[in-house]
Design an enzyme around this catalytic site. Sequence first.
Site, PDB file in Angstrom:
ATOM      1  N   HIS A   1       0.988   5.153  -5.561  1.00 33.54           N
ATOM      2  CA  HIS A   1       0.897   6.500  -5.012  1.00 33.54           C
ATOM      3  C   HIS A   1       1.609   6.634  -3.668  1.00 33.54           C
ATOM      4  O   HIS A   1       1.712   5.682  -2.903  1.00 33.54           O
ATOM      5  CB  HIS A   1      -0.567   6.885  -4.817  1.00 33.54           C
ATOM      6  CG  HIS A   1      -1.408   6.778  -6.050  1.00 33.54           C
ATOM      7  ND1 HIS A   1      -2.732   6.432  -6.025  1.00 33.54           N
ATOM      8  CD2 HIS A   1      -1.086   6.954  -7.366  1.00 33.54           C
ATOM      9  CE1 HIS A   1      -3.220   6.414  -7.262  1.00 33.54           C
ATOM     10  NE2 HIS A   1      -2.229   6.717  -8.091  1.00 33.54           N
TER      11      HIS A   1
ATOM     12  N   LYS B   1      -0.501   3.862   5.871  1.00 33.08           N
ATOM     13  CA  LYS B   1      -1.870   3.435   5.583  1.00 33.08           C
ATOM     14  C   LYS B   1      -2.141   2.060   6.196  1.00 33.08           C
ATOM     15  O   LYS B   1      -1.253   1.220   6.289  1.00 33.08           O
ATOM     16  CB  LYS B   1      -2.097   3.345   4.064  1.00 33.08           C
ATOM     17  CG  LYS B   1      -1.971   4.671   3.334  1.00 33.08           C
ATOM     18  CD  LYS B   1      -2.151   4.489   1.836  1.00 33.08           C
ATOM     19  CE  LYS B   1      -2.024   5.825   1.093  1.00 33.08           C
ATOM     20  NZ  LYS B   1      -2.161   5.646  -0.369  1.00 33.08           N
TER      21      LYS B   1
ATOM     22  N   TYR C   1      -9.406   2.343   3.631  1.00 32.31           N
ATOM     23  CA  TYR C   1      -8.079   2.523   4.228  1.00 32.31           C
ATOM     24  C   TYR C   1      -8.022   3.728   5.139  1.00 32.31           C
ATOM     25  O   TYR C   1      -8.734   4.716   4.951  1.00 32.31           O
ATOM     26  CB  TYR C   1      -6.983   2.598   3.164  1.00 32.31           C
ATOM     27  CG  TYR C   1      -7.105   3.664   2.109  1.00 32.31           C
ATOM     28  CD1 TYR C   1      -6.320   4.813   2.157  1.00 32.31           C
ATOM     29  CD2 TYR C   1      -7.975   3.511   1.037  1.00 32.31           C
ATOM     30  CE1 TYR C   1      -6.400   5.779   1.165  1.00 32.31           C
ATOM     31  CE2 TYR C   1      -8.065   4.476   0.046  1.00 32.31           C
ATOM     32  CZ  TYR C   1      -7.275   5.598   0.113  1.00 32.31           C
ATOM     33  OH  TYR C   1      -7.363   6.565  -0.870  1.00 32.31           O
TER      34      TYR C   1
ATOM     35  N   ASP D   1      -2.933   8.084 -13.874  1.00 33.72           N
ATOM     36  CA  ASP D   1      -2.065   6.959 -13.532  1.00 33.72           C
ATOM     37  C   ASP D   1      -1.335   6.365 -14.737  1.00 33.72           C
ATOM     38  O   ASP D   1      -0.529   5.450 -14.575  1.00 33.72           O
ATOM     39  CB  ASP D   1      -2.865   5.868 -12.822  1.00 33.72           C
ATOM     40  CG  ASP D   1      -3.072   6.173 -11.343  1.00 33.72           C
ATOM     41  OD1 ASP D   1      -2.389   7.075 -10.818  1.00 33.72           O
ATOM     42  OD2 ASP D   1      -3.920   5.505 -10.702  1.00 33.72           O
TER      43      ASP D   1
END
Length: 223
Positions: free
Chosen positions: A95, A105, A165, A203
């Site tokens: 992603h 991130k 995250y 996904d």
Amino acid sequence: SECPFCGNPVIMTGQFAGALKPDLVIPFQVDKKAAVAALENHYKGKVLLPKIFKDQRGYFFESFSEREFCEKVAPVKFVQDNESKSSYGVLRGLHFQKPPYAQAKLVRVVKGKVLDVAVDLRKGSPTYGKYAAVELSEDNHRQFFIPRGFAHGFCVLSEEVVFQYKCDNFYAPDSEGSIIWNDPDLGIDWKVPADKIVLSEKDTKHPRLKDADWLFDYNENRY
């Protein structure tokens, strides 16, 4: 291999992981004189090894310090924290978010173990279409910084995982982008048999990198 500063074992795989170790594997309390691999000019991700204090009670460490991070890793301001819980074989990825909502991130595991992957999506980059993979676990306490311009994903290697995250931009569903997890051109070894991989329906439908309708430009400023 071992971290040149703390001696902790470092496990990295992937198409340009060799150039990332050991110089890009740095403890959070990094020596300012530490050498930086030449590849950092292109791939600005880092694996962080926080300084851990242990005694008879257990352990303590600073999982994040904005001052330390901006000084020693990157001048990034995180604005959103996320957490997910997954079971063995769950794969989330690959992603990213498109500008103006692109995200950097900082990821870590608080329970269990994952293989965490970053794929370079910056057209024109010397490492375009290549990936780095790092094992993150509750035992090694590693954190993986993934800059803007990369797709991110992880696969659960333990019975269960709790994954956390930080993001430097808010979630923007209209800006979502993705690459299929098993793109043969990427050739990612997720360390889990393909028949054990668990995906969301979403996904399973992403394009291969070569068919992506939008990618980052290496020469553009993403910040």
